[in-house]
Design a protein around this motif. Structure first.
Motif, PDB file in Angstrom:
ATOM      1  N   TYR A   1      73.075  45.040  34.631  1.00  0.00           N
ATOM      2  CA  TYR A   1      73.873  45.891  35.517  1.00  0.00           C
ATOM      3  C   TYR A   1      74.790  45.052  36.408  1.00  0.00           C
ATOM      4  O   TYR A   1      75.919  45.442  36.690  1.00  0.00           O
ATOM      5  N   PHE A   2      74.314  43.897  36.837  1.00  0.00           N
ATOM      6  CA  PHE A   2      75.072  43.063  37.762  1.00  0.00           C
ATOM      7  C   PHE A   2      76.192  42.275  37.084  1.00  0.00           C
ATOM      8  O   PHE A   2      77.066  41.748  37.754  1.00  0.00           O
ATOM      9  N   PHE A   3      76.156  42.188  35.764  1.00  0.00           N
ATOM     10  CA  PHE A   3      77.117  41.346  35.045  1.00  0.00           C
ATOM     11  C   PHE A   3      78.077  42.128  34.161  1.00  0.00           C
ATOM     12  O   PHE A   3      79.017  41.557  33.623  1.00  0.00           O
TER      13      PHE A   3
ATOM     14  N   GLN B   1      82.420  36.425  41.076  1.00  0.00           N
ATOM     15  CA  GLN B   1      81.206  36.978  40.471  1.00  0.00           C
ATOM     16  C   GLN B   1      80.127  37.192  41.529  1.00  0.00           C
ATOM     17  O   GLN B   1      79.427  38.198  41.509  1.00  0.00           O
ATOM     18  N   ASP B   2      79.982  36.251  42.486  1.00  0.00           N
ATOM     19  CA  ASP B   2      79.007  36.412  43.565  1.00  0.00           C
ATOM     20  C   ASP B   2      79.318  37.668  44.377  1.00  0.00           C
ATOM     21  O   ASP B   2      78.412  38.436  44.739  1.00  0.00           O
ATOM     22  N   LEU B   3      80.595  37.877  44.666  1.00  0.00           N
ATOM     23  CA  LEU B   3      81.011  39.046  45.437  1.00  0.00           C
ATOM     24  C   LEU B   3      80.771  40.337  44.659  1.00  0.00           C
ATOM     25  O   LEU B   3      80.326  41.339  45.216  1.00  0.00           O
ATOM     26  N   LEU B   4      81.048  40.308  43.354  1.00  0.00           N
ATOM     27  CA  LEU B   4      80.830  41.477  42.503  1.00  0.00           C
ATOM     28  C   LEU B   4      79.351  41.828  42.445  1.00  0.00           C
ATOM     29  O   LEU B   4      78.968  42.992  42.603  1.00  0.00           O
ATOM     30  N   ILE B   5      78.501  40.836  42.248  1.00  0.00           N
ATOM     31  CA  ILE B   5      77.053  41.078  42.177  1.00  0.00           C
ATOM     32  C   ILE B   5      76.569  41.649  43.509  1.00  0.00           C
ATOM     33  O   ILE B   5      75.796  42.612  43.538  1.00  0.00           O
TER      34      ILE B   5
ATOM     35  N   TYR C   1      72.915  38.315  50.381  1.00  0.00           N
ATOM     36  CA  TYR C   1      73.152  38.539  48.951  1.00  0.00           C
ATOM     37  C   TYR C   1      74.236  39.595  48.762  1.00  0.00           C
ATOM     38  O   TYR C   1      75.131  39.444  47.929  1.00  0.00           O
ATOM     39  N   GLU C   2      74.151  40.687  49.525  1.00  0.00           N
ATOM     40  CA  GLU C   2      75.116  41.779  49.376  1.00  0.00           C
ATOM     41  C   GLU C   2      76.531  41.357  49.753  1.00  0.00           C
ATOM     42  O   GLU C   2      77.495  41.828  49.164  1.00  0.00           O
ATOM     43  N   SER C   3      76.651  40.479  50.721  1.00  0.00           N
ATOM     44  CA  SER C   3      77.983  40.035  51.152  1.00  0.00           C
ATOM     45  C   SER C   3      78.536  38.943  50.243  1.00  0.00           C
ATOM     46  O   SER C   3      79.704  38.582  50.349  1.00  0.00           O
ATOM     47  N   GLY C   4      77.677  38.403  49.367  1.00  0.00           N
ATOM     48  CA  GLY C   4      78.104  37.303  48.507  1.00  0.00           C
ATOM     49  C   GLY C   4      78.042  35.972  49.227  1.00  0.00           C
ATOM     50  O   GLY C   4      78.445  34.947  48.690  1.00  0.00           O
ATOM     51  N   GLN C   5      77.521  35.976  50.457  1.00  0.00           N
ATOM     52  CA  GLN C   5      77.421  34.738  51.231  1.00  0.00           C
ATOM     53  C   GLN C   5      76.451  33.757  50.576  1.00  0.00           C
ATOM     54  O   GLN C   5      76.685  32.562  50.570  1.00  0.00           O
ATOM     55  N   ASP C   6      75.347  34.288  50.045  1.00  0.00           N
ATOM     56  CA  ASP C   6      74.374  33.460  49.327  1.00  0.00           C
ATOM     57  C   ASP C   6      74.275  33.934  47.885  1.00  0.00           C
ATOM     58  O   ASP C   6      74.320  35.137  47.615  1.00  0.00           O
ATOM     59  N   ARG C   7      74.153  32.989  46.992  1.00  0.00           N
ATOM     60  CA  ARG C   7      73.916  33.330  45.591  1.00  0.00           C
ATOM     61  C   ARG C   7      72.471  33.773  45.403  1.00  0.00           C
ATOM     62  O   ARG C   7      71.574  33.316  46.107  1.00  0.00           O
TER      63      ARG C   7
ATOM     64  N   ARG D   1      74.626  46.271  46.736  1.00  0.00           N
ATOM     65  CA  ARG D   1      74.742  47.182  47.871  1.00  0.00           C
ATOM     66  C   ARG D   1      74.979  48.619  47.410  1.00  0.00           C
ATOM     67  O   ARG D   1      74.343  49.559  47.904  1.00  0.00           O
ATOM     68  N   ASP D   2      75.877  48.804  46.448  1.00  0.00           N
ATOM     69  CA  ASP D   2      76.176  50.151  45.956  1.00  0.00           C
ATOM     70  C   ASP D   2      74.940  50.813  45.362  1.00  0.00           C
ATOM     71  O   ASP D   2      74.674  51.992  45.614  1.00  0.00           O
ATOM     72  N   ARG D   3      74.185  50.080  44.570  1.00  0.00           N
ATOM     73  CA  ARG D   3      72.983  50.647  43.940  1.00  0.00           C
ATOM     74  C   ARG D   3      71.926  50.965  45.000  1.00  0.00           C
ATOM     75  O   ARG D   3      71.290  52.021  44.955  1.00  0.00           O
ATOM     76  N   ARG D   4      71.732  50.055  45.961  1.00  0.00           N
ATOM     77  CA  ARG D   4      70.737  50.282  47.015  1.00  0.00           C
ATOM     78  C   ARG D   4      71.098  51.535  47.803  1.00  0.00           C
ATOM     79  O   ARG D   4      70.247  52.385  48.057  1.00  0.00           O
TER      80      ARG D   4
END
Length: 125
Positions: A71-73, A10-14, A46-52, A19-22
């Motif tokens: 949108y993120f979920f 889920q972190d990776l998806l968000i 955040y974009e890489s999913g490294q940090d929540r 990134r896609d939206r930006r």
């Protein structure tokens, strides 16, 4: 020292959706980070999913990107295709989506069946 929580799918998806939206809005990391009040390096994490992403920051990001936090979920067809075919390229996904658009407009079922059979043959099945 407390350990950071492990990254989840889920972190990776968000992060990917962020990134896609930006990029869709042609916003730079610096522009988004200035609107949200975090460093551009943090947005990269955040974009890489490294940090929540904390809820308050996610809300600010949603406002900056002019979207609902939902949108993120919300899973999309693209998400499901990427899950089913993890090695698919963006180009192939784009072509497949265009194909689906035109394929669904073919009202003649026997013709659609023939087209499906031809693609299966060309694809080696």
């Amino acid at each position: 020292m407390p350990r950071k929580p492990r990254r989840t799918a889920q972190d990776l998806l968000i992060g990917r959706r962020l990134r896609d939206r930006r990029k869709f809005l042609k916003q730079s990391l610096q522009e988004l980070s200035a609107q949200v009040g975090v460093s551009y390096q943090q947005v990269q994490k955040y974009e890489s999913g490294q940090d929540r992403i904390p809820a308050s920051i996610l809300f600010s990001i949603s406002k900056a990107l002019n979207i609902s936090p939902n949108y993120f979920f919300t899973r999309t067809l693209e998400d499901e295709v990427r899950e089913a075919f993890p090695d698919i390229t963006k180009e192939a996904l784009s072509e497949a989506m265009a194909f689906l658009y035109w394929f669904q407009r073919i009202e003649d079922k026997p013709l659609r069946d023939q087209l499906r059979a031809m693609l299966a043959h060309l694809g080696g099945k």
